[in-house]
Design an enzyme around this catalytic site. Sequence first.
Site, short mmCIF file in Angstrom:
data_model
loop_
_atom_site.label_atom_id
_atom_site.label_comp_id
_atom_site.label_asym_id
_atom_site.label_seq_id
_atom_site.Cartn_x
_atom_site.Cartn_y
_atom_site.Cartn_z
N ASN A 1 -3.89 36.33 -7.63
CA ASN A 1 -2.55 36.06 -7.11
C ASN A 1 -2.10 37.10 -6.09
O ASN A 1 -1.59 36.77 -5.02
CB ASN A 1 -1.56 36.01 -8.28
CG ASN A 1 -0.13 35.76 -7.86
OD1 ASN A 1 0.14 34.94 -7.00
ND2 ASN A 1 0.79 36.47 -8.48
N HIS B 1 2.86 31.43 -7.92
CA HIS B 1 3.49 30.36 -7.15
C HIS B 1 2.43 29.45 -6.53
O HIS B 1 1.36 29.90 -6.13
CB HIS B 1 4.31 30.94 -5.99
CG HIS B 1 5.62 31.52 -6.39
ND1 HIS B 1 5.75 32.70 -7.07
CD2 HIS B 1 6.89 31.07 -6.17
CE1 HIS B 1 7.03 32.96 -7.26
NE2 HIS B 1 7.75 31.99 -6.72
N GLU C 1 -12.27 17.80 -2.49
CA GLU C 1 -12.12 16.40 -2.90
C GLU C 1 -13.14 16.02 -3.97
O GLU C 1 -12.82 15.34 -4.94
CB GLU C 1 -12.27 15.49 -1.68
CG GLU C 1 -11.12 15.59 -0.69
CD GLU C 1 -11.32 14.71 0.52
OE1 GLU C 1 -10.32 14.13 0.99
OE2 GLU C 1 -12.47 14.60 1.01
N GLU D 1 -12.31 16.99 7.27
CA GLU D 1 -12.63 17.28 5.87
C GLU D 1 -14.06 17.83 5.72
O GLU D 1 -14.39 18.36 4.66
CB GLU D 1 -12.44 16.03 5.00
CG GLU D 1 -13.40 14.93 5.24
CD GLU D 1 -13.10 13.69 4.39
OE1 GLU D 1 -12.18 13.75 3.55
OE2 GLU D 1 -13.77 12.67 4.59
#
Length: 278
Positions: A148, A117, A250, A270
Amino acid sequence: MYKKLSLFVACTILVVISACNQHTHQQTDDGNMALGNPSNAQYNRLSPDNYLIDHKYYIESYNNSKAEPNWVSWHIAAKDLGSTDRLNDFRPDTNLPPGWYEADNTAYRRSGFDKGHNCPSGDRTSSPDANSATFLMDNIIPQAPKNNEHVWEHLGSYCRNKVKTGNEVYVIMGNYGSGGNGRNGYKTTIADGRINVPAHIWKVVVIIPDGDDDLQRMDESTQVIAIDTPNDNDVSNNWMDYLCSIKTIENATGYQLLTSLPPAVRTSLENKTFKGGN
């Protein structure tokens, strides 16, 4: 008269085409994409690899070529956490535009990768509809089982615990690259080449105390968590081993995160790396 009629017909056709280009779900005002649109995804079938879908309980940029999301964004508040059991009703998203590949529950069979998910089932337990929405296959990626079931499950539980102790949480999760090591070894795709196996999986978490006017309350001291993990079955169980800055994510993805925040706040957040603690 005929010119006016022709203009009216042309405008009507454009409106119909535009509506057909959009996913049937529409954005809701629940804050799921309050932090911004990282890739400038659009509700437009002419943008198949950066296609914005609002599933009501989360919002995503879908990549038709890879048959998986680029990123998924959602908000967790106390109202989202209830007593609904995990439904496990994995299924195709039949609202994707005609002709697009719709992954189904069999696509991951014997692949060696979990149906991982993005927006977790555990974050949407307020109702059967909310939980069921997380099992649409365009919320799923091929994820190494230990990645996961340990790293991501532990961070998801951490976020839900923060909500249960008086906070609200904004989350953006995504992936990049191709090639991961699952239970059966290294693969770049599954489902006969239809679904990309990501090389890296990342998540950004913003945590603030319960309240109103959330964006106005975020400042340079706001708690943020960013992690970037290899999609590898040999990963550590501790998500803190994969801490990084939002700027690192980013740079790896080309996305612009937290764009809804004032520039000075965004720049500060950030470049932070979570150090642990409450």
